[in-house]
Scaffold this motif. Structure first.
Motif, mmCIF file in Angstrom:
data_model
loop_
_atom_site.group_PDB
_atom_site.id
_atom_site.type_symbol
_atom_site.label_atom_id
_atom_site.label_comp_id
_atom_site.label_asym_id
_atom_site.label_seq_id
_atom_site.Cartn_x
_atom_site.Cartn_y
_atom_site.Cartn_z
ATOM 1 N N LEU A 199 -2.342 5.781 2.938
ATOM 2 C CA LEU A 199 -1.752 4.475 3.245
ATOM 3 C C LEU A 199 -2.720 3.359 2.878
ATOM 4 O O LEU A 199 -2.324 2.346 2.287
ATOM 5 C CB LEU A 199 -1.399 4.392 4.736
ATOM 6 N N ALA A 200 -3.991 3.543 3.214
ATOM 7 C CA ALA A 200 -4.991 2.539 2.840
ATOM 8 C C ALA A 200 -5.118 2.451 1.328
ATOM 9 O O ALA A 200 -5.210 1.354 0.757
ATOM 10 C CB ALA A 200 -6.335 2.879 3.475
ATOM 11 N N GLN A 201 -5.126 3.600 0.673
ATOM 12 C CA GLN A 201 -5.216 3.619 -0.790
ATOM 13 C C GLN A 201 -4.056 2.848 -1.410
ATOM 14 O O GLN A 201 -4.252 2.023 -2.314
ATOM 15 C CB GLN A 201 -5.209 5.065 -1.284
ATOM 16 N N ARG A 202 -2.850 3.111 -0.911
ATOM 17 C CA ARG A 202 -1.664 2.434 -1.455
ATOM 18 C C ARG A 202 -1.666 0.943 -1.139
ATOM 19 O O ARG A 202 -1.167 0.125 -1.924
ATOM 20 C CB ARG A 202 -0.404 3.101 -0.888
ATOM 21 N N ALA A 203 -2.274 0.600 0.005
ATOM 22 C CA ALA A 203 -2.315 -0.810 0.415
ATOM 23 C C ALA A 203 -3.257 -1.640 -0.454
ATOM 24 O O ALA A 203 -3.092 -2.865 -0.537
ATOM 25 C CB ALA A 203 -2.740 -0.920 1.874
ATOM 26 N N LEU A 204 -4.230 -0.993 -1.094
ATOM 27 C CA LEU A 204 -5.251 -1.748 -1.824
ATOM 28 C C LEU A 204 -4.657 -2.635 -2.918
ATOM 29 O O LEU A 204 -5.190 -3.705 -3.206
ATOM 30 C CB LEU A 204 -6.282 -0.797 -2.441
ATOM 31 N N GLY A 205 -3.552 -2.192 -3.489
ATOM 32 C CA GLY A 205 -2.944 -2.979 -4.556
ATOM 33 C C GLY A 205 -2.159 -4.184 -4.068
ATOM 34 O O GLY A 205 -1.857 -5.080 -4.865
ATOM 35 N N VAL A 206 -1.837 -4.238 -2.772
ATOM 36 C CA VAL A 206 -1.030 -5.352 -2.260
ATOM 37 C C VAL A 206 -1.740 -6.157 -1.174
ATOM 38 O O VAL A 206 -1.235 -7.204 -0.757
ATOM 39 C CB VAL A 206 0.328 -4.854 -1.720
ATOM 40 N N LEU A 207 -2.902 -5.679 -0.710
ATOM 41 C CA LEU A 207 -3.643 -6.428 0.301
ATOM 42 C C LEU A 207 -4.231 -7.694 -0.304
ATOM 43 O O LEU A 207 -4.899 -7.649 -1.333
ATOM 44 C CB LEU A 207 -4.782 -5.580 0.878
ATOM 45 N N ARG A 208 -3.980 -8.811 0.362
ATOM 46 C CA ARG A 208 -4.548 -10.071 -0.102
ATOM 47 C C ARG A 208 -6.051 -10.112 0.144
ATOM 48 O O ARG A 208 -6.576 -9.401 1.006
ATOM 49 C CB ARG A 208 -3.892 -11.248 0.630
ATOM 50 N N GLU A 209 -6.749 -10.956 -0.618
ATOM 51 C CA GLU A 209 -8.168 -11.189 -0.367
ATOM 52 C C GLU A 209 -8.336 -11.642 1.084
ATOM 53 O O GLU A 209 -7.533 -12.433 1.596
ATOM 54 C CB GLU A 209 -8.706 -12.257 -1.306
ATOM 55 N N GLY A 210 -9.378 -11.167 1.747
ATOM 56 C CA GLY A 210 -9.581 -11.521 3.140
ATOM 57 C C GLY A 210 -8.695 -10.760 4.108
ATOM 58 O O GLY A 210 -8.567 -11.139 5.265
ATOM 59 N N GLY A 211 -8.088 -9.670 3.633
ATOM 60 C CA GLY A 211 -7.192 -8.883 4.472
ATOM 61 C C GLY A 211 -7.931 -8.040 5.498
ATOM 62 O O GLY A 211 -9.158 -8.086 5.619
ATOM 63 N N ARG A 212 -7.161 -7.260 6.243
ATOM 64 C CA ARG A 212 -7.710 -6.455 7.322
ATOM 65 C C ARG A 212 -7.113 -5.042 7.296
ATOM 66 O O ARG A 212 -5.892 -4.888 7.174
ATOM 67 C CB ARG A 212 -7.384 -7.070 8.688
ATOM 68 N N ILE A 213 -7.976 -4.034 7.444
ATOM 69 C CA ILE A 213 -7.538 -2.673 7.722
ATOM 70 C C ILE A 213 -8.162 -2.290 9.056
ATOM 71 O O ILE A 213 -9.387 -2.387 9.226
ATOM 72 C CB ILE A 213 -7.965 -1.679 6.622
ATOM 73 N N ILE A 214 -7.333 -1.892 9.998
ATOM 74 C CA ILE A 214 -7.798 -1.526 11.336
ATOM 75 C C ILE A 214 -7.299 -0.118 11.622
ATOM 76 O O ILE A 214 -6.087 0.135 11.656
ATOM 77 C CB ILE A 214 -7.290 -2.520 12.393
ATOM 78 N N ASN A 215 -8.234 0.805 11.796
ATOM 79 C CA ASN A 215 -7.905 2.198 12.014
ATOM 80 C C ASN A 215 -8.074 2.551 13.492
ATOM 81 O O ASN A 215 -9.127 2.276 14.080
ATOM 82 C CB ASN A 215 -8.811 3.094 11.167
ATOM 83 N N ILE A 216 -7.050 3.144 14.083
ATOM 84 C CA ILE A 216 -7.145 3.544 15.482
ATOM 85 C C ILE A 216 -7.771 4.938 15.543
ATOM 86 O O ILE A 216 -7.186 5.928 15.116
ATOM 87 C CB ILE A 216 -5.772 3.530 16.176
ATOM 88 N N SER A 217 -8.973 4.971 16.047
ATOM 89 C CA SER A 217 -9.751 6.189 16.179
ATOM 90 C C SER A 217 -9.555 6.754 17.580
ATOM 91 O O SER A 217 -8.465 6.698 18.136
ATOM 92 C CB SER A 217 -11.227 5.872 15.886
ATOM 93 N N SER A 218 -10.607 7.271 18.186
ATOM 94 C CA SER A 218 -10.529 7.815 19.543
ATOM 95 C C SER A 218 -11.926 7.968 20.112
ATOM 96 O O SER A 218 -12.874 8.292 19.372
ATOM 97 C CB SER A 218 -9.828 9.181 19.536
#
Length: 257
Positions: free
Chosen positions: A133-152
């Motif tokens: 999902l992150a890989q696929r998002a790289l092509g559409v994420l705007r500059e200054g975007g955010r990826i937040i992963n829910i860990s544990s």
């Protein structure tokens, strides 16, 4: 509040596993902060529509997107639907915030009893899906975007009966670390948020004795609520967190102390 005062006004967010629990809490909070929220679900379309209705009741904007994340090609199918809806609603398919929240609990029991099938089922959703999902998002994420992963919090403590789940969530923390360095030049931050015992609406939270035992794991003497995690995610999604990346945020309520 005036739209221009909302921290995420004009932003687009995708929250996976948002039909209930922590994901629903995150989606609602991002919606209240002004983001247009794509509410992902795997099997509960009804739950996703309920989340959308709650966001709209709060004055926000949202729509559901469905994909079974354990399936190969799920990321591509999810983003194809997402981009199509976004083009209809906004005129473009860009994304600002990806929250990788969807997860399955995994097999519980002694390490020697974990089967390959059980391990794979856990890893597919909890580790492989966030990567693609992150890989696929790289092509559409705007500059200054955010990826937040829910860990544990389990990635920082030893619980042998949950070893498969812990391994899958530890992989998420590695995804955070490496993507943070890779995406820094684009101003995109990548961070992990680690919940502890949070009331996700599951059966165990209807058992007062079980809730009391879980509450004692926190220094605050209570179990977490989805809003406790959602507020942390909202901060990381905002411009206030622009200087934080590659971090593991302990949101366990002091469970690891």
């Amino acid at each position: 509040m005036d739209e221009q005062q909302l921290r995420l006004h004009g932003k687009v967010a995708l929250v996976t596993g948002a039909s209930r629990g922590i994901g629903r809490g995150i989606a609602r909070r991002l919606g209240r902060d002004g983001a247009l929220v794509a509410v992902h679900y795997a099997t509960s379309a009804e739950g996703a529509h309920e989340t959308v209705a709650l966001i709209e009741k709060d004055g926000g904007r949202a729509f559901p997107v469905g994909a079974e994340l354990s399936a190969h090609g799920a990321a591509e199918r999810l983003f194809a639907e997402l981009e199509a809806v976004l083009r209809e609603r906004t005129g473009e398919g860009s994304l600002d915030i990806l929250v990788n929240n969807a997860a399955v609990p995994g097999p519980y029991g002694d390490p020697q009893d974990v089967t390959e099938a059980d391990f794979d089922a856990c890893y597919e959703v909890n580790a492989r899906a966030p990567f693609f999902l992150a890989q696929r998002a790289l092509g559409v994420l705007r500059e200054g975007g955010r990826i937040i992963n829910i860990s544990s919090g389990i990635t920082r403590s030893a619980q042998p009966d949950k070893i498969a789940y812990a391994i899958s969530k530890a992989a998420v923390d590695q995804l955070t670390l490496h993507l943070a360095k890779h995406l820094g030049p684009r101003g995109i931050t990548v961070n992990s948020v680690a919940p502890g015992r949070v009331d996700n609406g599951g059966p165990m939270f209807s058992n007062p004795a079980a809730v009391e035992r879980m509450a004692q794991m926190s220094v605050f003497g209570r179990v977490g609520q989805p809003a406790d995690i959602a507020d942390v995610v909202a901060f990381l999604a905002s411009d206030d967190a622009r200087w934080i990346t590659g971090s593991f945020i302990d949101a366990t309520g002091g469970t690891l102390l």
